[in-house]
Design a protein around this motif. Structure first.
Motif, PDB file in Angstrom:
ATOM      1  N   MET A   1       0.848  -1.175   0.000  1.00 23.46           N
ATOM      2  CA  MET A   1       0.000   0.000   0.000  1.00 23.46           C
ATOM      3  C   MET A   1       0.893   1.238   0.000  1.00 23.46           C
ATOM      4  SD  MET A   1      -2.848   1.284   2.751  1.00 23.46           S
ATOM      5  CE  MET A   1      -3.957  -0.033   2.349  1.00 23.46           C
ATOM      6  N   LEU A   2       0.500   2.206  -0.748  1.00 22.72           N
ATOM      7  CA  LEU A   2       1.223   3.478  -0.805  1.00 22.72           C
ATOM      8  C   LEU A   2       0.375   4.583  -0.196  1.00 22.72           C
ATOM      9  CD1 LEU A   2       2.394   3.459  -4.527  1.00 22.72           C
ATOM     10  CD2 LEU A   2       3.798   2.976  -2.533  1.00 22.72           C
ATOM     11  N   LEU A   3       1.009   5.458   0.529  1.00 19.39           N
ATOM     12  CA  LEU A   3       0.369   6.688   0.998  1.00 19.39           C
ATOM     13  C   LEU A   3       1.170   7.838   0.408  1.00 19.39           C
ATOM     14  CD1 LEU A   3      -0.152   5.947   4.782  1.00 19.39           C
ATOM     15  CD2 LEU A   3      -1.905   6.032   3.024  1.00 19.39           C
ATOM     16  N   ILE A   4       0.479   8.782  -0.194  1.00 19.91           N
ATOM     17  CA  ILE A   4       1.157   9.944  -0.765  1.00 19.91           C
ATOM     18  C   ILE A   4       0.536  11.183  -0.148  1.00 19.91           C
ATOM     19  CG2 ILE A   4       1.621  11.258  -2.861  1.00 19.91           C
ATOM     20  CD1 ILE A   4       1.290   8.569  -4.390  1.00 19.91           C
ATOM     21  N   GLU A   5       1.361  11.965   0.521  1.00 21.68           N
ATOM     22  CA  GLU A   5       0.885  13.211   1.112  1.00 21.68           C
ATOM     23  C   GLU A   5       1.437  14.364   0.283  1.00 21.68           C
ATOM     24  OE1 GLU A   5       1.030  15.617   5.349  1.00 21.68           O
ATOM     25  OE2 GLU A   5       2.434  13.993   4.998  1.00 21.68           O
ATOM     26  N   VAL A   6       0.569  15.126  -0.338  1.00 13.72           N
ATOM     27  CA  VAL A   6       0.994  16.298  -1.114  1.00 13.72           C
ATOM     28  C   VAL A   6       1.182  17.439  -0.121  1.00 13.72           C
ATOM     29  CG1 VAL A   6       0.383  17.928  -2.927  1.00 13.72           C
ATOM     30  CG2 VAL A   6      -0.233  15.515  -3.151  1.00 13.72           C
ATOM     31  N   THR A   7       2.383  17.971  -0.058  1.00 14.43           N
ATOM     32  CA  THR A   7       2.688  18.991   0.950  1.00 14.43           C
ATOM     33  C   THR A   7       2.737  20.416   0.393  1.00 14.43           C
ATOM     34  OG1 THR A   7       5.058  18.602   0.649  1.00 14.43           O
ATOM     35  CG2 THR A   7       3.960  17.348   2.390  1.00 14.43           C
ATOM     36  N   ASN A   8       2.586  20.566  -0.914  1.00 12.83           N
ATOM     37  CA  ASN A   8       2.645  21.911  -1.491  1.00 12.83           C
ATOM     38  C   ASN A   8       1.492  22.179  -2.465  1.00 12.83           C
ATOM     39  OD1 ASN A   8       3.501  20.239  -3.563  1.00 12.83           O
ATOM     40  ND2 ASN A   8       5.025  21.705  -4.314  1.00 12.83           N
ATOM     41  N   ALA A   9       0.312  21.701  -2.143  1.00 12.16           N
ATOM     42  CA  ALA A   9      -0.834  21.846  -3.048  1.00 12.16           C
ATOM     43  C   ALA A   9      -1.150  23.310  -3.348  1.00 12.16           C
ATOM     44  CB  ALA A   9      -2.057  21.144  -2.459  1.00 12.16           C
ATOM     45  N   ARG A  10      -1.072  24.173  -2.338  1.00  8.62           N
ATOM     46  CA  ARG A  10      -1.381  25.593  -2.557  1.00  8.62           C
ATOM     47  C   ARG A  10      -0.403  26.223  -3.549  1.00  8.62           C
ATOM     48  NH1 ARG A  10      -5.081  27.785   0.807  1.00  8.62           N
ATOM     49  NH2 ARG A  10      -4.291  29.907   0.599  1.00  8.62           N
ATOM     50  N   GLU A  11       0.878  25.890  -3.413  1.00  2.32           N
ATOM     51  CA  GLU A  11       1.884  26.452  -4.312  1.00  2.32           C
ATOM     52  C   GLU A  11       1.676  25.954  -5.740  1.00  2.32           C
ATOM     53  OE1 GLU A  11       2.645  25.064  -1.337  1.00  2.32           O
ATOM     54  OE2 GLU A  11       3.194  26.877  -0.249  1.00  2.32           O
ATOM     55  N   VAL A  12       1.337  24.672  -5.882  1.00  6.07           N
ATOM     56  CA  VAL A  12       1.078  24.112  -7.207  1.00  6.07           C
ATOM     57  C   VAL A  12      -0.094  24.841  -7.858  1.00  6.07           C
ATOM     58  CG1 VAL A  12       0.292  22.061  -8.456  1.00  6.07           C
ATOM     59  CG2 VAL A  12       2.049  21.844  -6.686  1.00  6.07           C
ATOM     60  N   MET A  13      -1.164  25.039  -7.093  1.00 10.12           N
ATOM     61  CA  MET A  13      -2.336  25.723  -7.648  1.00 10.12           C
ATOM     62  C   MET A  13      -2.016  27.173  -8.003  1.00 10.12           C
ATOM     63  SD  MET A  13      -4.741  23.644  -8.110  1.00 10.12           S
ATOM     64  CE  MET A  13      -6.031  24.812  -8.487  1.00 10.12           C
ATOM     65  N   LYS A  14      -1.210  27.843  -7.175  1.00  9.30           N
ATOM     66  CA  LYS A  14      -0.828  29.227  -7.488  1.00  9.30           C
ATOM     67  C   LYS A  14      -0.084  29.292  -8.813  1.00  9.30           C
ATOM     68  CE  LYS A  14      -0.616  31.042  -2.813  1.00  9.30           C
ATOM     69  NZ  LYS A  14       0.236  31.555  -1.726  1.00  9.30           N
ATOM     70  N   GLN A  15       0.809  28.322  -9.063  1.00 11.64           N
ATOM     71  CA  GLN A  15       1.550  28.292 -10.324  1.00 11.64           C
ATOM     72  C   GLN A  15       0.620  28.024 -11.497  1.00 11.64           C
ATOM     73  OE1 GLN A  15       4.520  25.284  -9.829  1.00 11.64           O
ATOM     74  NE2 GLN A  15       5.791  26.544  -8.491  1.00 11.64           N
ATOM     75  N   ARG A  16      -0.387  27.177 -11.289  1.00 10.19           N
ATOM     76  CA  ARG A  16      -1.289  26.784 -12.376  1.00 10.19           C
ATOM     77  C   ARG A  16      -2.299  27.864 -12.732  1.00 10.19           C
ATOM     78  NH1 ARG A  16       0.242  22.129 -15.063  1.00 10.19           N
ATOM     79  NH2 ARG A  16       1.306  20.862 -13.560  1.00 10.19           N
ATOM     80  N   ILE A  17      -2.819  28.571 -11.720  1.00  5.53           N
ATOM     81  CA  ILE A  17      -3.915  29.506 -12.002  1.00  5.53           C
ATOM     82  C   ILE A  17      -3.490  30.971 -11.974  1.00  5.53           C
ATOM     83  CG2 ILE A  17      -5.698  27.914 -11.252  1.00  5.53           C
ATOM     84  CD1 ILE A  17      -5.887  29.330  -8.631  1.00  5.53           C
ATOM     85  N   GLY A  18      -2.238  31.244 -11.630  1.00  2.00           N
ATOM     86  CA  GLY A  18      -1.721  32.606 -11.681  1.00  2.00           C
ATOM     87  C   GLY A  18      -2.051  33.418 -10.445  1.00  2.00           C
ATOM     88  N   PRO A  19      -1.522  34.644 -10.392  1.00  4.55           N
ATOM     89  CA  PRO A  19      -1.664  35.485  -9.207  1.00  4.55           C
ATOM     90  C   PRO A  19      -3.111  35.903  -8.906  1.00  4.55           C
ATOM     91  CG  PRO A  19      -0.401  36.617 -10.914  1.00  4.55           C
ATOM     92  CD  PRO A  19      -0.701  35.252 -11.417  1.00  4.55           C
ATOM     93  N   LEU A  20      -3.878  36.184  -9.941  1.00  2.93           N
ATOM     94  CA  LEU A  20      -5.271  36.594  -9.718  1.00  2.93           C
ATOM     95  C   LEU A  20      -6.083  35.432  -9.157  1.00  2.93           C
ATOM     96  CD1 LEU A  20      -7.469  38.716  -9.958  1.00  2.93           C
ATOM     97  CD2 LEU A  20      -7.864  37.964 -12.291  1.00  2.93           C
ATOM     98  N   GLY A  21      -5.936  34.279  -9.755  1.00  6.68           N
ATOM     99  CA  GLY A  21      -6.665  33.106  -9.292  1.00  6.68           C
ATOM    100  C   GLY A  21      -6.216  32.620  -7.928  1.00  6.68           C
ATOM    101  N   SER A  22      -4.957  32.915  -7.561  1.00 10.53           N
ATOM    102  CA  SER A  22      -4.447  32.430  -6.274  1.00 10.53           C
ATOM    103  C   SER A  22      -5.203  33.037  -5.100  1.00 10.53           C
ATOM    104  CB  SER A  22      -2.954  32.703  -6.148  1.00 10.53           C
ATOM    105  OG  SER A  22      -2.705  34.079  -6.027  1.00 10.53           O
ATOM    106  N   ARG A  23      -5.856  34.158  -5.331  1.00 10.06           N
ATOM    107  CA  ARG A  23      -6.678  34.764  -4.267  1.00 10.06           C
ATOM    108  C   ARG A  23      -7.910  33.933  -3.950  1.00 10.06           C
ATOM    109  NH1 ARG A  23      -6.314  40.552  -6.959  1.00 10.06           N
ATOM    110  NH2 ARG A  23      -4.176  41.046  -6.404  1.00 10.06           N
ATOM    111  N   LEU A  24      -8.302  33.079  -4.893  1.00  8.01           N
ATOM    112  CA  LEU A  24      -9.494  32.258  -4.708  1.00  8.01           C
ATOM    113  C   LEU A  24      -9.212  30.960  -3.959  1.00  8.01           C
ATOM    114  CD1 LEU A  24     -11.011  32.638  -8.278  1.00  8.01           C
ATOM    115  CD2 LEU A  24     -11.579  33.930  -6.231  1.00  8.01           C
ATOM    116  N   ILE A  25      -7.930  30.622  -3.799  1.00 12.17           N
ATOM    117  CA  ILE A  25      -7.575  29.375  -3.119  1.00 12.17           C
ATOM    118  C   ILE A  25      -8.064  29.448  -1.677  1.00 12.17           C
ATOM    119  CG2 ILE A  25      -5.680  27.920  -2.296  1.00 12.17           C
ATOM    120  CD1 ILE A  25      -4.125  28.762  -4.777  1.00 12.17           C
ATOM    121  N   GLY A  26      -8.819  28.470  -1.295  1.00 10.96           N
ATOM    122  CA  GLY A  26      -9.380  28.431   0.049  1.00 10.96           C
ATOM    123  C   GLY A  26     -10.782  29.005   0.115  1.00 10.96           C
TER     124      GLY A  26
END
Length: 85
Positions: A1-26
């Motif tokens: 069994m594998l467990l994968i914990e993503v520890t930088n999801a917010r940073e990944v989303m900021k890179q993907r959606i840009g600075p304007l979209g990063s305000r919507l995270i959360g």
């Protein structure tokens, strides 16, 4: 069994959606859920390529404590104490 914990999801989303979209995270965008969804898709494709059958689950709550302990919170619906007279 594998467990994968993503520890930088917010940073990944900021890179993907840009600075304007990063305000919507959360607020409108759940970074963890979006990154998990993308990872699951990639894992599914890779597993099919290798002929691997698997169940892939994304769950909320469990987290690693150090290297040797997994914390799994439980949502208690009701609690009662039974005491002897």
């Amino acid at each position: 069994m594998l467990l994968i914990e993503v520890t930088n999801a917010r940073e990944v989303m900021k890179q993907r959606i840009g600075p304007l979209g990063s305000r919507l995270i959360g607020k409108l965008v759940d970074a963890d859920a979006q990154v998990e969804k993308a990872l699951i898709q990639e894992l599914e494709n890779a597993f099919r390529e290798f002929g691997i059958e698997a169940r892939i689950l994304a769950v909320d709550g469990p987290r690693m404590l150090g290297r040797s302990h997994l914390e799994i919170p439980l949502q208690v619906r009701e609690e009662r104490q039974v005491r002897l007279p």
